[in-house]
Design an enzyme around this catalytic site. Structure first.
Site, PDB file in Angstrom:
ATOM      1  N   ASP A 214       0.752  -0.946  -0.275  1.00  0.00           N
ATOM      2  CA  ASP A 214       0.377  -0.316  -0.338  1.00  0.00           C
ATOM      3  C   ASP A 214       0.607   1.017  -0.032  1.00  0.00           C
ATOM      4  OD1 ASP A 214      -2.396   2.068   0.195  1.00  0.00           O
ATOM      5  OD2 ASP A 214      -2.752   0.599   1.609  1.00  0.00           O
TER       6      ASP A 214
HETATM    7  C1  BGC Z   1      -4.992   2.778  -0.122  1.00  0.00           C
HETATM    8  C2  BGC Z   1      -5.306   2.102  -1.269  1.00  0.00           C
HETATM    9  C3  BGC Z   1      -5.132   3.051  -1.950  1.00  0.00           C
HETATM   10  C4  BGC Z   1      -3.511   3.287  -2.180  1.00  0.00           C
HETATM   11  C5  BGC Z   1      -3.157   4.072  -3.554  1.00  0.00           C
HETATM   12  C6  BGC Z   1      -3.665   4.201   0.143  1.00  0.00           C
HETATM   13  O1  BGC Z   1      -3.967   4.943   0.755  1.00  0.00           O
HETATM   14  O2  BGC Z   1      -5.528   2.606   1.272  1.00  0.00           O
HETATM   15  O3  BGC Z   1      -6.720   1.593  -0.692  1.00  0.00           O
HETATM   16  O4  BGC Z   1      -4.792   1.715  -3.192  1.00  0.00           O
HETATM   17  O5  BGC Z   1      -3.464   4.668  -1.262  1.00  0.00           O
HETATM   18  O6  BGC Z   1      -4.304   5.101  -4.033  1.00  0.00           O
END
Ligand code: BGC
Length: 736
Positions: free
Chosen positions: A282
């Site tokens: 993530d």
């Molecule tokens: C979120 C993810 C997301 C990623 C990219 C993160 O803060 O938890 O679900 O895909 O950002 O934007």
């Protein structure tokens, strides 16, 4: 009741939707083994590490172009300008090492045409809604060069305080698994190499929704059995469906952040679950292991993640900065790096990026085509849940004059819900927008006031649109108070005091605590933020042009203090009877005793406000004559469970029949009920149908005391009903 809401299709739009209409089973073939191995054998260590780096796009500049040319970037997220994508792709292919970039973005419940938030889609209990929604999103996003989305989010969510419950498919592993798998099918299509299909990402691995206190990013304490029985099944289903990628979660479970948890990533995800795609971190989750207190510094974090089997690092560049040195020091093996790069290259081959790296600018855009808007409307229709309908207040008659109130009646941005990077409020059709300018509603007489006004005197009925702004749910938007905010409840009360019938329409990102508001509404139609076409969908439901059929994918609690409360819980040794003692005038003098003490809250009773699976219709449905094809079932065999379902009303409708089982005695306690099947059954007025489910012995399997998945012999109860609570009848069978 007729469906008058069909819009005319334009031929091209129809073609696009047809692509979404075909069903198939996804195949991982070809695996491009030869192509991957020959390319890998020619790559330097630097090039390999470059493939493991995913950067956020922050503008086209020379520094980025040089990095791409040097092969230091495998993927970029958040670039949507097709010309820029083609410039970057050219830098990688013609001026770099020839390996295309893969462009990623969060396309969660629509790209431009926004569908109901995932929690709303789950309320349709219709995997086709999820599949078509994802297919439409893929068609629109890929037109802008996006070939990888970070969806579906299949975290089990049992805490309405958690803002990301909006993005979840609810509290139930079975429903989440089916809806999530349907989204994977929708995004990826049959052949990932077709330019309108995009790679999906099952996230967040794992247990992110179990955050303590519903506070985003918080720690979790999921036991090995709960992990396998509750949190992993949706991921297993996504893997079986061929999901291309999996994202590690932010949280630590039992003290170990997933991004550095080699047991979870290697032993569980790769070995037990046989996942053969890309594991991506993530956003910053590798670097955040330092803040957690799990990694000493960036180099340590890179080492922990690489050794855990995390293939691609999002945003922090710790892999490109440190992996080479870690290899030289013998702390990370080239074999592990090769494996990660294999998965990444294989994804790029499967996406067809080596043969078609550039975005082709289409002459005709598929964005916002009638077919897409119609599909979004259909999804919103199926996702709305009728929670209350006293005195048949709904459906309204088209001759009734309505007085519309409330902040959500005309909130084009908020109606779209959370996670809509590319959604555009100026394309949203709100209820007021539709009443004002859609010909379909031109005969409806309405007034619209944000506050009470004398206009209510002439109205036949008040329709009050309340709810939540979209920013109050979603990532980092946890709440400790989930009542209607501000003066909304007061407005509702004031309107009810006029004596007019009141219809409450809610648009929200979570199940709000609305018990105190219910007495002030004669009817309640609940919509998890319904997206671009929410307005006309809601009007069609209010005026009976369509009949509500949605069911709750989550339990509605009475008070926030009841959380977590979910239907498929274990039984305590002291379950509360329906007449359990509560705090009221009669009991205030009761002395403490150890006799008759039961598990509940004195002040909010034992049960939910609305149970999982609940939802009314304008039709009335009656279940009877539950029967089993046999009183016993053998291992590896099946049983037919059937019920008679009658529409006893004079209105055509759809009922979602739900099959629940309870395993009475297990090597570990089994939940009091578990959803094992559901069907959307259309019944004309007065019609009767026999609804049958086939229950396989494998459907009864779970991970028991020995951590092995199997069905245990013994007795089971089975119900078929319209929700998880009020099934009239149950039958018992034995698994031998
Ligand atoms: C979120 C993810 C997301 C990623 C990219 C993160 O803060 O938890 O679900 O895909 O950002 O934007």
């Amino acid at each position: 009741m007729k469906n008058n809401h069909l819009l005319p299709f334009k031929p091209f739009a129809l073609l696009v939707l047809l692509l979404c209409i075909t069903s198939y089973s996804y195949s991982q073939k070809p695996d491009y083994r030869y192509e991957v191995e020959s390319l890998l054998s020619e790559m330097t260590l630097d090039e390999k590490i470059g493939q493991m780096n995913q950067l956020n796009f922050e503008g086209l500049n020379d520094e980025l172009l040089q990095k791409v040319k040097r092969g230091e970037v495998g993927s970029l997220l958040n670039v949507t300008d097709t010309e820029v994508i083609n410039i970057l792709q050219k830098a990688a292919i013609e001026n770099g090492n020839g390996i295309p970039l893969v462009i990623a973005r969060d396309v969660i419940h629509g790209y431009k045409t926004i569908f109901p938030i995932p929690l709303g889609q789950a309320a349709s209990f219709d995997p086709e809604v999820a599949r078509i929604g994802a297919c439409v999103a893929a068609a629109e996003a890929s037109e802008h060069g996006i070939r990888w989305t970070f969806a579906p989010m299949i975290d089990i969510a049992r805490d309405a305080r958690w803002g990301r419950i909006a993005e979840s498919l609810g509290e139930d592993p079975f429903l989440s698994a089916l809806m999530g798998a349907a989204m994977v099918r929708g995004f990826q299509g049959e052949d990932l190499s077709l330019p309108n299909n995009i790679a999906a990402c099952a996230k967040h691995f794992v247990g992110y929704g179990a955050a303590e206190g519903g506070r985003d990013y918080n720690s979790t304490s999921i036991t090995p059995l709960a992990l396998r029985n509750t949190y992993l099944p949706p991921f297993q289903k996504a893997i079986d469906e061929g999901v291309a990628t999996v994202m590690t979660s932010f949280n630590d479970n039992d003290g170990i952040p997933t991004s550095g948890n080699s047991y979870l990533l290697k032993d569980v995800l790769r070995q037990e679950m046989e996942f053969r795609g890309v594991v991506v971190s993530d956003w910053n989750s590798v670097g955040e292991m330092i803040t957690h207190g799990f990694a000493a510094d960036g180099k340590d974090a890179a080492m922990l993640s690489a050794n855990a089997g995390l293939d691609m690092e999002m945003n922090t560049e710790l892999y490109v900065t440190h992996l080479k040195q870690l290899v030289q020091e013998g702390k990370v093996s080239v074999a592990d790096i090769d494996n990660s790069v294999r998965y990444i290259l294989q994804m790029k081959f499967r996406l067809g990026l080596f043969s078609n790296p550039y975005v082709k600018i289409k002459k005709t855009s598929v964005v916002y085509t009638d077919a897409h808007l119609q599909a979004a409307k259909e999804a919103a229709l199926k996702s709305a849940i009728l929670l209350k309908n006293e005195n048949n207040t709904l459906p309204l008659k088209e001759t009734q004059k309505i007085a519309v109130f409330g902040p959500m009646a005309d909130a084009p941005y908020d109606q779209l819900g959370t996670w809509i990077f590319d959604g555009e409020a100026n394309h949203t059709v709100t209820p007021i927008g539709a009443l004002k300018s859609d010909k379909a509603y031109e005969n409806i007489k309405f007034t619209y006031e944000t506050a009470l006004s004398p206009s209510l005197k002439d109205a036949d009925v008040a329709v009050v649109f309340l709810g939540e702004e979209s920013k109050l749910s979603g990532e980092a938007s946890s709440l400790s108070d989930i009542n209607l905010r501000g003066t909304q409840s007061a407005l509702l009360k004031e309107i009810k005091a006029t004596g007019k019938p009141v219809v409450l329409v809610i648009m929200a990102g979570r199940p709000l605590t609305i018990e105190r508001d219910l007495p002030y509404a004669d009817a309640v139609l609940y919509n998890f933020h319904p997206g671009t076409m929410g307005g006309p969908a809601i009007l069609d439901l209010l005026f009976g042009r369509a009949n509500p059929s949605g069911k709750l994918p989550v339990t509605f609690v009475r008070e926030v203090g009841q959380i977590p409360l979910y239907y498929n819980h274990n039984n305590t040794g002291r379950p509360a009877p329906d007449n359990a003692r509560t705090l009221n005038a009669d009991t205030k003098d009761v002395k403490q005793t150890s006799v008759g003490d039961v598990s509940h809250y004195l002040d909010s009773g034992k049960g939910p406000l609305f149970p999982f699976g609940f939802g009314l219709s304008y039709s009335r449905f009656e279940y009877s004559e539950l029967s089993l094809s046999s009183p016993t079932i053998s291992m590896n065999d099946s049983l037919i469970v059937s019920v008679t379902l009658r529409n006893t009303s004079n209105i055509d409708g759809v009922e979602i029949a739900q099959l629940y089982v309870r395993d009475l005695v297990g090597s570990i306690i089994r939940p009091v009920k578990e959803l094992k099947g559901f069907q959307r059954v259309s019944l004309n007025a007065g019609e009767t149908k026999i609804v049958t489910f086939t229950l396989f012995s494998d459907d009864l399997a779970f991970y028991g005391i020995d951590l092995i998945r199997k069905a245990e012999p013994g007795f089971f109860d089975v119900w078929i009903g319209g929700d998880s609570k009020t099934s009239p009848d149950k039958k018992r069978f034995e698994l031998k």
